[in-house]
Design a protein around this motif. Sequence first.
Motif, PDB file in Angstrom:
ATOM      1  N   UNK A 188     -15.485   9.767   1.096  1.00 58.40           N
ATOM      2  CA  UNK A 188     -15.410   9.958   2.549  1.00 58.40           C
ATOM      3  C   UNK A 188     -16.725  10.452   3.132  1.00 58.40           C
ATOM      4  N   UNK A 189     -17.645  10.888   2.280  1.00 64.40           N
ATOM      5  CA  UNK A 189     -18.912  11.436   2.740  1.00 64.40           C
ATOM      6  C   UNK A 189     -20.110  10.532   2.455  1.00 64.40           C
ATOM      7  N   UNK A 190     -19.907   9.493   1.660  1.00 62.61           N
ATOM      8  CA  UNK A 190     -21.043   8.748   1.125  1.00 62.61           C
ATOM      9  C   UNK A 190     -21.825   7.997   2.199  1.00 62.61           C
ATOM     10  N   UNK A 191     -21.186   7.618   3.286  1.00 63.36           N
ATOM     11  CA  UNK A 191     -21.900   6.921   4.353  1.00 63.36           C
ATOM     12  C   UNK A 191     -22.667   7.874   5.267  1.00 63.36           C
ATOM     13  N   UNK A 192     -22.343   9.152   5.187  1.00 62.70           N
ATOM     14  CA  UNK A 192     -22.996  10.140   6.055  1.00 62.70           C
ATOM     15  C   UNK A 192     -24.056  10.951   5.318  1.00 62.70           C
ATOM     16  N   UNK A 235       0.814  -1.210   0.000  1.00 68.96           N
ATOM     17  CA  UNK A 235       0.000   0.000   0.000  1.00 68.96           C
ATOM     18  C   UNK A 235       0.846   1.257   0.000  1.00 68.96           C
ATOM     19  N   UNK A 236       2.008   1.210   0.653  1.00 72.05           N
ATOM     20  CA  UNK A 236       2.827   2.411   0.738  1.00 72.05           C
ATOM     21  C   UNK A 236       3.373   2.842  -0.622  1.00 72.05           C
ATOM     22  N   UNK A 237       3.347   1.912  -1.595  1.00 71.93           N
ATOM     23  CA  UNK A 237       3.863   2.229  -2.923  1.00 71.93           C
ATOM     24  C   UNK A 237       2.794   2.776  -3.857  1.00 71.93           C
ATOM     25  N   UNK A 238       1.570   2.833  -3.391  1.00 64.35           N
ATOM     26  CA  UNK A 238       0.479   3.314  -4.221  1.00 64.35           C
ATOM     27  C   UNK A 238       0.423   4.834  -4.119  1.00 64.35           C
ATOM     28  N   UNK A 239       0.952   5.506  -5.129  1.00 64.87           N
ATOM     29  CA  UNK A 239       0.959   6.959  -5.127  1.00 64.87           C
ATOM     30  C   UNK A 239      -0.281   7.525  -5.776  1.00 64.87           C
ATOM     31  N   UNK A 240      -0.410   8.844  -5.690  1.00 63.97           N
ATOM     32  CA  UNK A 240      -1.568   9.524  -6.268  1.00 63.97           C
ATOM     33  C   UNK A 240      -1.632   9.323  -7.775  1.00 63.97           C
ATOM     34  N   UNK A 280     -15.029   3.670   0.384  1.00 65.11           N
ATOM     35  CA  UNK A 280     -15.491   3.999   1.737  1.00 65.11           C
ATOM     36  C   UNK A 280     -15.581   2.778   2.638  1.00 65.11           C
ATOM     37  N   UNK A 281     -15.964   1.640   2.079  1.00 67.66           N
ATOM     38  CA  UNK A 281     -16.151   0.434   2.894  1.00 67.66           C
ATOM     39  C   UNK A 281     -14.882  -0.418   2.982  1.00 67.66           C
ATOM     40  N   UNK A 282     -13.752   0.125   2.506  1.00 68.51           N
ATOM     41  CA  UNK A 282     -12.471  -0.528   2.708  1.00 68.51           C
ATOM     42  C   UNK A 282     -12.132  -1.657   1.761  1.00 68.51           C
ATOM     43  N   UNK A 283     -12.918  -1.837   0.709  1.00 67.35           N
ATOM     44  CA  UNK A 283     -12.580  -2.867  -0.280  1.00 67.35           C
ATOM     45  C   UNK A 283     -11.343  -2.447  -1.066  1.00 67.35           C
ATOM     46  N   UNK A 284     -11.341  -1.218  -1.524  1.00 66.62           N
ATOM     47  CA  UNK A 284     -10.223  -0.661  -2.298  1.00 66.62           C
ATOM     48  C   UNK A 284      -9.990   0.778  -1.825  1.00 66.62           C
ATOM     49  N   UNK A 285      -9.423   0.944  -0.648  1.00 65.20           N
ATOM     50  CA  UNK A 285      -9.342   2.280  -0.044  1.00 65.20           C
ATOM     51  C   UNK A 285      -8.517   3.281  -0.825  1.00 65.20           C
ATOM     52  N   UNK A 286      -7.588   2.802  -1.652  1.00 62.68           N
ATOM     53  CA  UNK A 286      -6.772   3.730  -2.444  1.00 62.68           C
ATOM     54  C   UNK A 286      -7.253   3.833  -3.888  1.00 62.68           C
ATOM     55  N   UNK A 295     -20.168   5.348 -10.534  1.00 61.85           N
ATOM     56  CA  UNK A 295     -19.305   6.138  -9.656  1.00 61.85           C
ATOM     57  C   UNK A 295     -19.700   5.961  -8.193  1.00 61.85           C
ATOM     58  N   UNK A 296     -21.003   5.850  -7.935  1.00 62.43           N
ATOM     59  CA  UNK A 296     -21.472   5.620  -6.571  1.00 62.43           C
ATOM     60  C   UNK A 296     -20.976   4.281  -6.046  1.00 62.43           C
ATOM     61  N   UNK A 297     -20.977   3.278  -6.905  1.00 61.68           N
ATOM     62  CA  UNK A 297     -20.440   1.974  -6.514  1.00 61.68           C
ATOM     63  C   UNK A 297     -18.972   2.107  -6.146  1.00 61.68           C
ATOM     64  N   UNK A 298     -18.209   2.812  -6.978  1.00 65.45           N
ATOM     65  CA  UNK A 298     -16.779   2.963  -6.705  1.00 65.45           C
ATOM     66  C   UNK A 298     -16.547   3.730  -5.398  1.00 65.45           C
ATOM     67  N   UNK A 299     -17.341   4.760  -5.151  1.00 69.14           N
ATOM     68  CA  UNK A 299     -17.236   5.499  -3.890  1.00 69.14           C
ATOM     69  C   UNK A 299     -17.371   4.562  -2.696  1.00 69.14           C
ATOM     70  N   UNK A 300     -18.311   3.640  -2.781  1.00 70.04           N
ATOM     71  CA  UNK A 300     -18.542   2.737  -1.656  1.00 70.04           C
ATOM     72  C   UNK A 300     -17.460   1.678  -1.534  1.00 70.04           C
ATOM     73  N   UNK A 301     -16.885   1.263  -2.645  1.00 67.83           N
ATOM     74  CA  UNK A 301     -15.763   0.328  -2.567  1.00 67.83           C
ATOM     75  C   UNK A 301     -14.590   0.971  -1.843  1.00 67.83           C
TER      76      UNK A 301
END
Length: 258
Positions: A91-95, A35-40, A198-204, A190-196
């Motif tokens: 970061x906002x989709x669950x709220x 994970x540390x190698x995954x840059x922007x 937000x829910x920690x499936x693919x946090x980066x 895009x909403x699906x990707x946001x949740x992936x």
Amino acid sequence: MSVDVFEPLAGLEGVGSAARAARDAVDVLLRDRGLRRVGADMTAEALLRGAHASAALAGSTSAVDDVRRGAADGLASGAVRMTGELMVLASQVDKAPVQVWTRLHQLAAADLVGEDQLGHLRTAAEPVPDDIPGLPPAPPADEMWERLSALAQNLTRPTKAPGLVVAAIVHAELAVLRPFPAANGLVARAAERCLLVARGIDPVSVTVPEAGHYVLRATYAPALADYTARGLTGVRDWLLRSCEVVTKGAELSPLAKS
């Protein structure tokens, strides 16, 4: 006491094991690369590839090189615009899910509808959209509002269901409900990707689930149609397909070939 509506869906035949296998595919990708190698830059590349695939699924004819140089058509340009805010919106989709969805629409549809229609949830006085070919007619506005409100409320409640299941259901509901005048497919994916994220499936956000949907495009509309028409069987089949999409998205990640 709130009801966990997602957990029973995760218990449908085969869904739990398929979700675990898809999660493992993403975890292996991230663990192997670190994970540390995954840059922007890697996240940006995955988002761009996803934008191109999602737009192509919506009917865009722009090539990926057109997208890279900012010369894409309205569908692809809108999909790219969403990528610029996707990580913040995740970061906002669950709220505040409805606010996230309306913002996604503002970004996706800027070249497709008038300014007064951006982020606008349709009313009974307006035409029912038909912008995802192959789906049955969208429900009337009153039913759409009821289901959309329930979906948003359930997203803000705790669930024992895997994040992949939640993301897949949100995608299907937004696609079936078509709450906006245009670009509903772009928003749903895009909403699906946001949740992936937000829910920690693919946090980066380095997988490309939209490309998974595109690879499996022959079954995209039929699976959504079955989701609406075949009860829990259709829901189960959509969830199984979504697990396959996430696995494909990991295979197609730019990180997989770096």
